[in-house]
Scaffold this motif. Sequence first.
Motif, PDB file in Angstrom:
ATOM      1  N   LEU B  52     -56.959 -42.458   3.396  1.00  0.00           N
ATOM      2  CA  LEU B  52     -55.797 -42.313   2.511  1.00  0.00           C
ATOM      3  C   LEU B  52     -54.709 -41.517   3.231  1.00  0.00           C
ATOM      4  O   LEU B  52     -55.005 -40.534   3.916  1.00  0.00           O
ATOM      5  N   SER B  53     -53.486 -41.938   3.045  1.00  0.00           N
ATOM      6  CA  SER B  53     -52.352 -41.152   3.581  1.00  0.00           C
ATOM      7  C   SER B  53     -52.007 -40.086   2.547  1.00  0.00           C
ATOM      8  O   SER B  53     -51.049 -40.215   1.782  1.00  0.00           O
ATOM      9  N   LEU B  54     -52.823 -39.048   2.527  1.00  0.00           N
ATOM     10  CA  LEU B  54     -52.719 -38.056   1.446  1.00  0.00           C
ATOM     11  C   LEU B  54     -51.325 -37.458   1.317  1.00  0.00           C
ATOM     12  O   LEU B  54     -50.845 -37.192   0.215  1.00  0.00           O
ATOM     13  N   ASP B  55     -50.660 -37.259   2.464  1.00  0.00           N
ATOM     14  CA  ASP B  55     -49.346 -36.611   2.415  1.00  0.00           C
ATOM     15  C   ASP B  55     -48.355 -37.366   1.538  1.00  0.00           C
ATOM     16  O   ASP B  55     -47.430 -36.787   1.000  1.00  0.00           O
ATOM     17  N   LYS B  56     -48.564 -38.662   1.401  1.00  0.00           N
ATOM     18  CA  LYS B  56     -47.604 -39.452   0.610  1.00  0.00           C
ATOM     19  C   LYS B  56     -47.661 -39.100  -0.864  1.00  0.00           C
ATOM     20  O   LYS B  56     -46.664 -39.180  -1.576  1.00  0.00           O
ATOM     21  N   GLN B  57     -48.829 -38.743  -1.359  1.00  0.00           N
ATOM     22  CA  GLN B  57     -48.952 -38.440  -2.785  1.00  0.00           C
ATOM     23  C   GLN B  57     -49.194 -36.967  -3.058  1.00  0.00           C
ATOM     24  O   GLN B  57     -48.998 -36.509  -4.180  1.00  0.00           O
ATOM     25  N   ILE B  58     -49.699 -36.233  -2.070  1.00  0.00           N
ATOM     26  CA  ILE B  58     -49.958 -34.799  -2.248  1.00  0.00           C
ATOM     27  C   ILE B  58     -49.255 -34.086  -1.105  1.00  0.00           C
ATOM     28  O   ILE B  58     -49.881 -33.690  -0.118  1.00  0.00           O
ATOM     29  N   PRO B  59     -47.915 -33.974  -1.208  1.00  0.00           N
ATOM     30  CA  PRO B  59     -47.138 -33.544  -0.042  1.00  0.00           C
ATOM     31  C   PRO B  59     -47.460 -32.145   0.458  1.00  0.00           C
ATOM     32  O   PRO B  59     -47.350 -31.894   1.651  1.00  0.00           O
ATOM     33  N   LYS B  60     -47.865 -31.237  -0.434  1.00  0.00           N
ATOM     34  CA  LYS B  60     -48.116 -29.865   0.033  1.00  0.00           C
ATOM     35  C   LYS B  60     -49.537 -29.730   0.579  1.00  0.00           C
ATOM     36  O   LYS B  60     -50.506 -29.996  -0.134  1.00  0.00           O
ATOM     37  N   LYS B  61     -49.618 -29.262   1.812  1.00  0.00           N
ATOM     38  CA  LYS B  61     -50.944 -29.036   2.400  1.00  0.00           C
ATOM     39  C   LYS B  61     -51.742 -28.021   1.577  1.00  0.00           C
ATOM     40  O   LYS B  61     -52.963 -28.105   1.480  1.00  0.00           O
ATOM     41  N   GLY B  62     -51.031 -27.050   1.034  1.00  0.00           N
ATOM     42  CA  GLY B  62     -51.706 -26.037   0.219  1.00  0.00           C
ATOM     43  C   GLY B  62     -52.417 -26.672  -0.962  1.00  0.00           C
ATOM     44  O   GLY B  62     -53.537 -26.292  -1.312  1.00  0.00           O
ATOM     45  N   ASP B  63     -51.784 -27.665  -1.597  1.00  0.00           N
ATOM     46  CA  ASP B  63     -52.440 -28.377  -2.697  1.00  0.00           C
ATOM     47  C   ASP B  63     -53.666 -29.136  -2.189  1.00  0.00           C
ATOM     48  O   ASP B  63     -54.725 -29.132  -2.824  1.00  0.00           O
ATOM     49  N   GLN B  64     -53.516 -29.797  -1.055  1.00  0.00           N
ATOM     50  CA  GLN B  64     -54.659 -30.543  -0.511  1.00  0.00           C
ATOM     51  C   GLN B  64     -55.839 -29.618  -0.224  1.00  0.00           C
ATOM     52  O   GLN B  64     -56.991 -29.969  -0.478  1.00  0.00           O
ATOM     53  N   ARG B  65     -55.536 -28.429   0.281  1.00  0.00           N
ATOM     54  CA  ARG B  65     -56.609 -27.485   0.624  1.00  0.00           C
ATOM     55  C   ARG B  65     -57.333 -26.955  -0.599  1.00  0.00           C
ATOM     56  O   ARG B  65     -58.494 -26.562  -0.517  1.00  0.00           O
ATOM     57  N   GLN B  66     -56.642 -26.932  -1.734  1.00  0.00           N
ATOM     58  CA  GLN B  66     -57.266 -26.420  -2.963  1.00  0.00           C
ATOM     59  C   GLN B  66     -58.240 -27.422  -3.570  1.00  0.00           C
ATOM     60  O   GLN B  66     -58.887 -27.137  -4.561  1.00  0.00           O
ATOM     61  N   MET B  67     -58.267 -28.634  -3.022  1.00  0.00           N
ATOM     62  CA  MET B  67     -59.118 -29.687  -3.583  1.00  0.00           C
ATOM     63  C   MET B  67     -60.165 -30.117  -2.568  1.00  0.00           C
ATOM     64  O   MET B  67     -60.035 -29.876  -1.380  1.00  0.00           O
ATOM     65  N   GLU B  68     -61.194 -30.782  -3.100  1.00  0.00           N
ATOM     66  CA  GLU B  68     -62.159 -31.481  -2.261  1.00  0.00           C
ATOM     67  C   GLU B  68     -61.877 -32.982  -2.430  1.00  0.00           C
ATOM     68  O   GLU B  68     -60.987 -33.365  -3.190  1.00  0.00           O
ATOM     69  N   PRO B  69     -62.617 -33.837  -1.722  1.00  0.00           N
ATOM     70  CA  PRO B  69     -62.274 -35.274  -1.742  1.00  0.00           C
ATOM     71  C   PRO B  69     -62.151 -35.892  -3.136  1.00  0.00           C
ATOM     72  O   PRO B  69     -61.265 -36.729  -3.373  1.00  0.00           O
TER      73      PRO B  69
END
Lengths: 419, 400
Positions: B52-69
């Motif tokens: 998944l191109s996560l940055d396209k829907q979850i632009p903030k890395k900080g948000d991505q880090r707060q989640m698991e797959p």
Amino acid sequence: MRDHLGRPLVAVTGIGAVTSLGFGVAESWSRLLAGQSGIRRITRFPTDHLKTTIAGCVDLPEDRAGEPLTSPVRVERMAAVAIEEALAEAAIGSKGSFPGPLFLGMPPVEVEWPPRFDLTRQAGAPTYAAMTGAARNRKDIYETFLFGGVGERLSARFGTRGAPISLTTACATGASAIQLGVEAIQRGECEACIALGADGSVHAEALIRFSLLSALSTRNDTPEKASRPFEKARDGFVMAEGAAALVLEDYDAARARGATIIGLVSGCGERADNFHRTRSNPDGRAILGAMKNALADAGLEPGEVSYVNAHGTGTPENDKMENFGMRAIFGENAPPISSNKSMIGHTLSAAGALEAVFSLLAIRDQRLPPTINYDEPDPSITLDVVPNVARDASVRHVLSNSFGFGGQNVCLVLSGEPA
Amino acid sequence: MNRKQVVITGIGLVSALGEGPDAHWDALSAGASPVVDETSFAPWSVHPLPALSLDKQIPKKGDQRQMEPWQRLGTYAAGLAIDDAGARDLVADMHLIVAAGGGERDFALDEQVNAELAHANDPAQAGARLNELLSTGLRPTLFLAQLSNLLAGNISIVHGVTGSSRTFMGEEAAAADAVRIAHARLAEGRGEIALVGGALTAQRWDVLLLYRAGGGVWDGPHKPLSDRLASGGGMIFGGMSGFLVLETEEHAQARGARVLARLDAVATDASHRAAPGDSAAAARALLSRVAPEGVDAVISGATGTAAAWAEEEAFLREVKAPFRRPANLIGHGVEGAFTAHVALAALALSRGGFYAPMDPADAGEAPSPDRILVTGFGQWRGEALAVLSRPSSSRKAENA
């Protein structure tokens, strides 16, 4: 009878409760009014190395030393006790047959350490691959820890209709369950339903998880003084267990069958926050939105609210935001507000349902439960928190607040029976 | 009550076949092969997620880090649905219902704890050591990635969806009830637009462990769903997420939104399955409420478990319409399955066609269906039906 939006009125005809103060509504309520605390040292598992070693535990007869029940079993037992009590009061349906659906607010559950250790021993290896291999046809594990397991068993036992809905909105869960039930009656999907909140999550891993978020009080030496909502020295909430069940009914149908009306759920409001995973937006938008939506749903002006049953967790953050929300909604003339959590702790998924029950009892008895441990006022919190001692009051409409981790906020309005 | 028509204006779909409407339509209308990983979790197979191109829907890395797959997947697919509906400016008052399982555990820590404590003899000592291992081993924010309601929380935070937020739990049935309640609330005028969906990450041991304990997981390399029955049946899980933007028809028309399909009716039940035939009978009763005049095609929620399969077969024989079973190609998605299947039905109706057989036993052809039934027969409990129709269809929708 219809409300101001043309919807059927929703009556409460039965209530049941389990708290750390007692099994049953009468014992829990009388001890709440007496300002007693149910918070004590945890004894059912070792607490070495834990930052917090106190909780509002509901210890069950089946708990054995060193082998306490797992969370879903605990939730199911307490839920069943609360439902039994509510059904006995409502005198509706017959044994094993309830004429409506079940809305079950409960915590997420997962396979716990005892079955993991069991599978590891059986497999002779500690890996997930080995445990998965050993898990074949362990229906006991499967049915206990499925998310739908508790709801299915309660639905089968009490003979509720249709698919039971199990839900979570974190600390607002119990209120969300009531809201779903109210909506089902308002849209004519059913004439009666059971709405329930239950939580039994006091185990080591859950305590550690909340401790790592710095959410819990660490006042371990004086458990009964640890939960201090709105007070200057508050340092976090105290985890607790409990359950509350409400039989909700179409008001006309309840009257027609001669049921005793305990009160009404006259409004529900919700608003989600998008600010942070554990904190409210400092502008208070979502909290205010939920409170305003509940009042609008009930067709009430702020001045008509006699008392607010607080979310009041005792975390520095929550109580400050709740004070802010109260002032924004009610201005200078804010009604008294008190927190049951000062006595029974934060029952998490059960809190919204338990607090709805106690709000109804405040209306029935015209008496406000106190906020205990209110020793030194926090200068930034200016509300009348019914400090330390219960008091008589004229109570017609109660606003009950529930604000959850993850930004899920739900407020209910409980009211007396129409004159 | 004057009920409003509800339509689907956006879908967010991720499965082993890819992401988005085109990837799924192209693969499934032409006839696709299953995408399977038979080695990572051997002897069990899984249908893996695409990259998944996560940055396209979850632009903030900080948000991505707060989640698991799991939370990332659902948050990602929710964003796809909002984009597909062209509804980015409507999120403030958008209502949200998520069907959720739980988030990923720390598998390495669990195995370390198991190794040290599973054979301990002194419960007091073992309990104390467990506390110590967890207190020092757990990452502080992992809890937030595990909490079921935090998928919805993350959708609010990342996409700004703040009308309301509810999370249903309970495997397959949770997703069907999420769609049912979202539909009912819009139909009665509680809001104009809602987002509903679920997600499953299948490439994780805790999911395999729990469901294998129920006896319904297929042991071995992929075999067609229908061929597994001879050996007792079994589920192969598939990472997937399906999110739907639901809207009242008048709201969609007023803003000029493209309508993919009408969501005519959704109904659910949960028979206790005390005897063979109970589940089929429950579904039959639902059908008479949602589609008394029949349907043109069926997307089946068959999971692969033998008992539920037999019940659904009995039910489908009476529906007498061509049917497709996506689980053969994309696996079973538990909380993600029902909404993914509703998304597939909406996609077919919007393209004016239907899908090639997905399982060797899938029967019948429906060149251009007007009305599609989506079924859900949960692996343990839960019967659910949804009926969708082509927006141009002149047939009158029943109210369920």
